[in-house]
Design an enzyme around this catalytic site. Structure first.
Site, PDB file in Angstrom:
ATOM      1  N   ASP A 442       0.831  -1.201   0.000  1.00  0.00           N
ATOM      2  CA  ASP A 442       0.000   0.000   0.000  1.00  0.00           C
ATOM      3  C   ASP A 442       0.869   1.256   0.000  1.00  0.00           C
ATOM      4  O   ASP A 442       2.058   1.227   0.322  1.00  0.00           O
ATOM      5  CB  ASP A 442      -0.914  -0.019   1.229  1.00  0.00           C
ATOM      6  CG  ASP A 442      -2.232   0.720   1.008  1.00  0.00           C
ATOM      7  OD1 ASP A 442      -2.322   1.502   0.035  1.00  0.00           O
ATOM      8  OD2 ASP A 442      -3.168   0.511   1.802  1.00  0.00           O
ATOM      9  N   ASP A 506     -10.828   1.462  -2.826  1.00  0.00           N
ATOM     10  CA  ASP A 506     -11.227   1.135  -1.459  1.00  0.00           C
ATOM     11  C   ASP A 506     -12.742   1.066  -1.316  1.00  0.00           C
ATOM     12  O   ASP A 506     -13.240   0.702  -0.249  1.00  0.00           O
ATOM     13  CB  ASP A 506     -10.679   2.178  -0.482  1.00  0.00           C
ATOM     14  CG  ASP A 506      -9.211   1.972  -0.173  1.00  0.00           C
ATOM     15  OD1 ASP A 506      -8.673   0.899  -0.495  1.00  0.00           O
ATOM     16  OD2 ASP A 506      -8.586   2.900   0.390  1.00  0.00           O
TER      17      ASP A 506
END
Length: 704
Positions: A442, A506
């Site tokens: 990430d 997301d």
């Protein structure tokens, strides 16, 4: 001097002419007969009054010094004030599938080499340029685009968005002047990803001449479209430099990222028909065809930072029962990590949560037959971390400056060898000591002070990220890596060369995901598109969605689960298990077939088809309340016209009969037969779908 060089690929021909010392694209379109040569006078253009005598001297690499008054492909300067360039051809070299063009300006002391590669199978073209300083004085580079391309005069399709709403489309016509999309966040970005389509007016999924472009770069960048004074349109793309970031000493070089371009005469689906196999074969190196893409279970929306070994084992049990094949332990597993304000950078298991390390959980997960994956964010560190307490000078930035925090964290200066070495050592130790087969990598913070050693370093930081990932993959070749940056903030071909999956967003809300995945699919094939079944109530939109819509939306990508499956009702859990089994049966089709975006009659619906040899899957999601009372037939374009298909609706509606007075045969669960031509022209009878419902059809060749 006059040369015409030819490249062929994917049914296209590209002709590059060199005249008066400057290269240009003479032709790029459907394949020309062998030996065909056009009279160069056909390329002449009239010049109007009010312009220079030669007009706009537009070439493959236009320069202001030759009289090009729009944005040049190269902007450089020297301390003594020199900035004018007038490069001319120094020779050409043709090789299998490619061309190299050498240009130079001896007075300016610069040399460039333009490399053009055309993929023989797909016709996708890669453009890359290397600049060399051949002068004793330093050369400051402010802008360099690999090339400038002529765009069809019509519509421009750009891409933007934000966190949890990536790949939003915006379409416009450029009457005059310049349009530019720029990202200064140190990553591909949510708001200005480096993708662009230019096409004839009115192009759509199935029709129209289009040119698709993508700058394969994971850092700062600019894409521009500009109408020239003579009416032509140019497009450029390149790395965006901070002031003084690239200064070349004598004999030093800089190389641009690759600008990938593809053209099609049959709209956006024609582009995807070239780009998807190109990504599969050339960007991914065919590596994802070695095994099926494992169905994920990701812990994030199930437990967030609440890590309890008993609870996680129970989740793994339930995930395995649902059909998951990989268990990914997301954020919250490392020392002192209870929220997003602390501990990032300290990559050892939290002794309070994992007193015996990760081994007990890993052994349990692997004992269930699942692979084990782990979330990391190596490029960042929290201000509240042992790493930055020990090494506060490791922050990317200018000493003495106060930087704004992002999620309580800073960017680490990976351009410093000791920083990259520390991160590699931590990750290498973690992977060597544990049976970890997957990393969710990430990046959650923009680069705001990209400086190192008193100089701008955004370019060097991006290269250092690549080098770290490359080194880690070389040391652990069996580990797959997912590219994530607060969702889809790092989605490009260059990061995909060294990763195996892109976390698309997301946002797991299937209504939003339908449009996100639709735009994402123009440039990326389904098997790299992370798509998860989230909770019924979306944590990003607060919208409630049925399990059917959530599962069928995830079905078409690299499928996963990101919810507390223990809270599913028995009926929901069985439906989830059935959808995962369906995905596994269809994986060979979904992850190798030809994706064809459809155009439903209702603009409030989004539809896809994936077509293979003798088999297809087609889905239509109603994302808005239907504008008409009766459902129009679903015309599925792209099937084999002469093949007779058996058609089955795999998720017939289970609503009360009152929602439809008459229910079509497919919605009653019956199987029908029709040719691909009939289905494309007349269509499949649809159930009436309310907003938030979906119909998915499986089509197989009739063996008779």
């Amino acid at each position: 001097m006059s040369d015409v060089l030819r490249l062929d690929g994917g049914g296209d021909t590209l002709l590059v002419g060199v005249r008066e010392g400057r290269p240009s694209i003479d032709y790029w379109g459907p394949a020309l007969p062998n030996g065909s040569v056009a009279d160069p006078r056909l390329l002449e253009r009239a010049v109007s009054h009010g312009m220079l005598d030669r007009g706009e001297v537009f070439s493959l690499f236009p320069e202001s010094g030759w009289g090009f008054t729009a944005t040049p492909a190269l902007q450089v300067s020297r301390p003594d004030g020199r900035f004018i360039t007038q490069m001319t051809s120094q020779g050409v070299r043709q090789f299998a599938g490619g061309i190299e063009l050498a240009l130079a300006d001896n007075r300016a002391g610069i040399e460039t080499t333009i490399r053009i590669d055309m993929d023989a199978s797909t016709g996708v073209v890669g453009f890359r340029t290397t600049l060399r300083n051949a002068d004793p004085e330093p050369l400051r580079v402010d802008w360099i685009s690999p090339v400038a391309l002529s765009a069809p005069d019509g519509d421009i399709l750009g891409f933007g968005g934000r966190w949890a709403r990536e790949f939003s489309r915006h379409r416009f016509r450029l009457a005059s002047g310049l349009w530019a999309s720029e990202a200064r966040t140190g990553r591909t970005s949510h708001h200005a990803p480096p993708f662009l389509v230019a096409g004839e007016a009115g192009f759509d999924e199935h029709h129209g001449e289009v040119l698709g472009l993508h700058l394969a770069w994971s850092g700062d960048h600019r894409m521009l479209v500009e109408r020239l004074r003579d009416g032509r349109m140019q497009v450029q793309a390149g790395e965006l430099f901070w002031p003084g970031e690239i200064i070349l000493g004598t004999n030093e070089t800089c190389e641009t990222p690759t600008l990938y371009a593809a053209r099609a005469s049959d709209g956006l689906n024609g582009l995807s028909a070239r780009l998807h196999p190109f990504v599969r074969d050339q960007i991914l190196g065919d590596r994802l065809r070695r095994k099926p893409r494992p169905v994920h279970f990701n812990t994030w929306e199930a437990v967030y930072f609440r890590h309890d070994l008993v609870e996680l084992k129970a989740l793994a049990d339930r995930a395995a029962e649902a059909g998951a094949e990989r268990f990914v332990l997301d954020d919250g597993w490392f020392r002192g990590r209870n929220d997003d304000t602390a501990a990032l950078g300290d990559w050892t298991p939290d002794p309070a949560k994992y007193p015996d390390g990760l081994t007990p959980l890993i052994d349990h997960v692997r004992g269930l037959g699942l692979e084990f994956g782990l979330w990391v964010e190596p490029e960042m560190a929290n201000a509240d971390s042992d790493l930055l307490r020990a090494h506060p000078d490791w922050i990317l930035g200018e000493p003495g400056r106060v930087q704004p925090l992002g999620r309580g964290q800073y960017v680490l200066d990976l351009t410093r060898p000791e920083v990259s070495e520390n991160l590699f050592a931590q990750l290498d130790t973690l992977l060597a000591a544990n049976a970890i087969g997957y990393l969710k990598w990430d990046m959650n913070r923009d680069l705001t002070h990209p400086a190192s050693g008193g100089r701008p370093a955004s370019h060097a930081q991006t290269r250092a990220v690549y080098a770290l990932i490359d080194r880690l993959r070389a040391a652990h070749p069996g580990v797959e890596i997912e590219s994530c940056a607060s969702g889809g903030g790092r989605a490009d071909y260059e990061i995909l060369r060294r990763t195996d999956r892109i976390w698309t967003s997301d946002c797991n809300d299937p209504i939003e995901r339908q449009s996100i995945q639709q735009a994402f699919s123009i440039f990326f094939p389904p098997e790299v598109m992370g798509a998860h079944v989230g909770p019924a109530d979306s944590h990003t939109t607060a919208r409630t969605a049925t399990l059917d819509l959530r599962a069928m939306t995830a079905l078409l990508g690299h499928m996963g689960i990101e919810a507390d499956v223990r809270a599913f009702s028995p009926e929901e859990f069985e439906a989830l298990r059935a959808a995962i089994n369906q995905h596994k049966r269809l994986r060979p089709l979904l992850h190798s077939g030809r994706l064809v975006r459809q155009t439903p009659a209702d603009p409030g619906a989004i539809a896809f088809a994936v077509v293979g040899e003798g088999e297809a899957l087609a889905s239509l999601a109603q994302v808005e309340t239907p504008r008409i009372g009766a459902a129009a037939p679903f015309r599925v374009v792209g099937l084999e016209a002469d093949v007779t298909y058996e058609v089955r609706l795999i998720n017939p509606p289970r609503r009360p009969r009152a929602s439809m007075k008459q229910i079509p045969a497919l919605a009653r669960g019956e199987t029908l037969q029709a040719t691909g031509q009939w289905i494309g022209q007349v269509g499949l009878p649809m159930p009436i779908l309310r907003a938030g419902e979906i119909a998915v059809f499986h089509l197989t060749r009739n063996p008779a």
